[in-house]
Design an enzyme around this catalytic site. Structure first.
Site, PDB file in Angstrom:
ATOM      1  N   LYS A 317      25.206 -95.073  80.118  1.00 23.44           N
ATOM      2  CA  LYS A 317      25.644 -95.236  78.722  1.00 23.44           C
ATOM      3  C   LYS A 317      25.238 -96.576  78.115  1.00 23.44           C
ATOM      4  O   LYS A 317      24.939 -96.658  76.930  1.00 23.44           O
ATOM      5  CB  LYS A 317      27.162 -95.067  78.623  1.00 23.44           C
ATOM      6  N   ASN A 338      26.787 -92.468  74.114  1.00 25.69           N
ATOM      7  CA  ASN A 338      26.951 -91.258  74.938  1.00 25.69           C
ATOM      8  C   ASN A 338      26.317 -90.040  74.282  1.00 25.69           C
ATOM      9  O   ASN A 338      26.457 -88.928  74.763  1.00 25.69           O
ATOM     10  CB  ASN A 338      28.436 -90.978  75.220  1.00 25.69           C
ATOM     11  N   ASP A 355      32.601 -90.754  72.641  1.00 23.90           N
ATOM     12  CA  ASP A 355      33.607 -90.817  73.710  1.00 23.90           C
ATOM     13  C   ASP A 355      34.967 -91.237  73.174  1.00 23.90           C
ATOM     14  O   ASP A 355      35.979 -90.613  73.442  1.00 23.90           O
ATOM     15  CB  ASP A 355      33.206 -91.868  74.762  1.00 23.90           C
ATOM     16  N   MET A 455      37.161 -88.504  91.242  1.00 23.65           N
ATOM     17  CA  MET A 455      36.274 -87.400  90.835  1.00 23.65           C
ATOM     18  C   MET A 455      35.796 -86.632  92.065  1.00 23.65           C
ATOM     19  O   MET A 455      35.597 -87.213  93.128  1.00 23.65           O
ATOM     20  CB  MET A 455      35.069 -87.949  90.070  1.00 23.65           C
ATOM     21  N   GLY A 501      41.084 -85.272  81.288  1.00 21.73           N
ATOM     22  CA  GLY A 501      39.736 -85.590  80.812  1.00 21.73           C
ATOM     23  C   GLY A 501      39.128 -84.440  80.036  1.00 21.73           C
ATOM     24  O   GLY A 501      38.216 -84.615  79.223  1.00 21.73           O
ATOM     25  N   GLN A 512      29.389 -83.843  69.248  1.00 22.34           N
ATOM     26  CA  GLN A 512      27.988 -83.771  69.685  1.00 22.34           C
ATOM     27  C   GLN A 512      27.342 -82.463  69.265  1.00 22.34           C
ATOM     28  O   GLN A 512      26.181 -82.436  68.852  1.00 22.34           O
ATOM     29  CB  GLN A 512      27.904 -83.933  71.207  1.00 22.34           C
TER      30      GLN A 512
END
Length: 534
Positions: A317, A338, A355, A455, A501, A512
């Site tokens: 990023k 992003n 973001d 993650m 998330g 986007q």
């Protein structure tokens, strides 16, 4: 590779397809790799049901092979056209017996009615001479070459194609290995300029785009497996992914290419989301996983208008910002991008940061929900103590966004120096991550994890001890694989409101999608797709 080269590719591609075709001519071939003829017969029928156009029968995978009877059984039992391959160990296969017997079996397959056979370049000349005058009318020979080390230069690939053609091949096939995603650009260039039917694929995860975009650049076929993991070469997608995730049949010369740039990137749900949305609004685009090592090199190599927009994720990023010709003021002050759009009028790269919009609005919604205060004026973040874990691109975005909403911000990071640097930039306090367990400035604080701790596959990790979570009224985790991380699970057990998330992901995806397509985002559909894939 310089940027002019790949532009040539799209130019040629666009001429081929000035009329929009509903279905491209690139075939999908399923490798059949059962260890017995009976298993292969079952797989042949599965391939037909899955939507394949033809099958590659890998004779070298059979534990026991009786050429005469087995070839007859397989050809008769196949509901699809057949391509027979009997790959020797010296070309990456499993056959290590007598060479004459191997070639005899391939000649027999031809006599018994195979539609195609695959012969390795090393022996192709003598093999093709041996069947001179005996070749059935519609039968075709694929001459193949496999490079398991790298992807040669465009010039060397051109020479390889000429060498394969010189053997008398009906179809040229070569497979190389990707050391970098830009290797595929050279293969697209060869494909689009080829005067003969060509199968040109790049193996490994970095080469995945070659297996999907071959339909855009005019490749003869691609391979789709029956199940994930059961591949005949590294990086093959499944039939299901080709047809239903990438909408492979609809990809043509005019299809715009989008994707998520990251490392790692295979876990990203973005391709599911955007491809489904493109399909639902009838937008001619495809969205891919792009495993990128060097973002500047990637953007320079794929510089034509066809490569129209990208989502950017960890760790690119901040580097992405320097690659853009123009950067949105918010993204500039965050210092991270992003979302990159290639302006169609002049090819300039425009950088944005969506973001913080997705994250901050989902945290505000979570607070409003817990306060039952949907009519509240101003931001529920105003005056709150907002702790951000991580000082990378996403950390900056959240710190900046929370500050803008009137929150008091604290940055916690593994290396205190980076936390301090970001804190000074946005006007916040800094902590080292190790000190966060004992940090208790007040009750009812807000915690936002922007690192990849927790993650998949490291799902048992968490950035903060459970005992410290009781001081927070809301905990947000930017990680969305898994949807409920250990951090969120323990926060909920400690009585905090949690925001996943996934909420941030959906929020920034709306934005986007509209930038990519110029169309309103199908919001309900986004939620539905994410719910069924989380």
């Amino acid at each position: 590779m310089d940027s002019t080269n790949i532009s040539v590719v799209s130019g040629a591609g666009l001429q081929v397809g000035s009329q929009r075709v509903v279905r491209n001519a690139t075939l999908i071939c399923t490798p059949i790799m059962g260890e017995s003829v009976d298993v292969m017969l079952v797989e042949l029928n599965k391939a037909k049901q899955s939507g394949a156009d033809l099958v590659e029968i890998r004779l070298d995978k059979l534990d026991v092979f009786h050429p005469h009877e087995d070839l007859k059984t397989l050809i008769k039992g196949s509901p699809l056209p057949t391509l027979f391959t009997y790959r020797p160990t010296w070309e990456g296969g499993q056959y290590n017996g007598d060479e004459k017997m191997r070639q005899d079996a391939l000649r027999l397959a031809m006599e018994y009615g195979a539609d195609y056979i695959d012969v390795e370049l090393q022996v192709a000349h003598e093999f093709i001479q041996s069947i001179a005058g005996k070749k059935p009318e519609k039968f075709k020979i694929v001459v193949s070459s496999h490079n398991y080390q790298n992807t040669p230069s465009t010039e060397d690939l051109g020479n390889l194609v000429a060498k394969i053609q010189a053997t008398g091949a009906d179809i040229v096939k070569f497979a190389t290995s990707a050391l970098d995603i830009t290797d595929a650009a050279r293969v697209f260039q060869i494909t689009v300029h080829s005067q003969v039917p060509i199968i040109a694929l790049v193996m490994s995860e970095r080469g995945l785009i070659s297996r999907i975009l071959c339909a855009k650049f005019g490749g003869y076929l691609t391979f789709g497996t029956l199940e994930s993991g059961f591949v005949s070469a590294p990086g093959q997608p499944t039939m299901d992914e080709l047809l239903h995730l990438y909408n492979f049949r609809q990809i043509g010369p005019d299809t715009k290419v989008f994707g998520v740039i990251g490392k790692p990137v295979g876990h990203s749900k973005s391709p599911i989301l955007y491809n489904e949305a493109f399909k639902s609004v009838g937008f001619n685009g495809v969205y891919l996983h792009l495993l990128v090592d060097d973002i500047a090199n990637f953007l320079q190599t794929y510089s034509s208008a066809d490569f129209a927009g990208f989502s950017v994720t960890i760790p690119h990023k901040e580097a992405a910002l320097a690659c853009c010709d123009e950067v949105d003021p918010v993204a500039k002050s965050i210092g991270a991008v992003n979302c990159i759009i290639r302006r169609q009028s002049d090819g300039k790269l425009l950088g944005f940061n969506t973001d913080y919009i997705g994250a901050i609005s989902s945290i505000e919604d979570g607070l409003r929900g817990s306060l039952n205060a949907s009519s509240m004026t101003g931001s529920p973040l105003a005056g709150k103590l907002f702790v951000v874990i991580g000082a990378g691109g996403a950390g900056k975005a959240l710190a900046y966004g929370a500050k803008e909403k009137g929150a008091r911000v604290v940055i916690a990071n593994r290396t205190y120096g980076r936390a301090k640097e970001l804190a000074d930039t946005v006007g916040a306090d800094a902590l080292s991550l190790a000190d966060l367990d004992n940090f208790h400035q007040e009750d009812g604080m807000i915690l936002a994890n922007t690192t990849s701790i927790g993650m998949y596959p490291k799902v048992d990790e968490t950035p903060v001890s459970k005992h410290a979570l009781r001081f927070y009224s809301l905990v947000f985790d930017a990680v969305y694989t898994p949807k409920i991380t250990r951090l969120l699970r323990e926060a909920e057990e400690s009585g905090a409101t949690i925001v996943t998330g996934l909420e941030m992901f959906i929020g920034q995806a709306y934005d986007q999608f509209e930038k990519f397509t110029g169309l309103p985002a199908p919001k309900e559909q986004f939620r539905k797709v994410m719910a069924s894939n989380s």
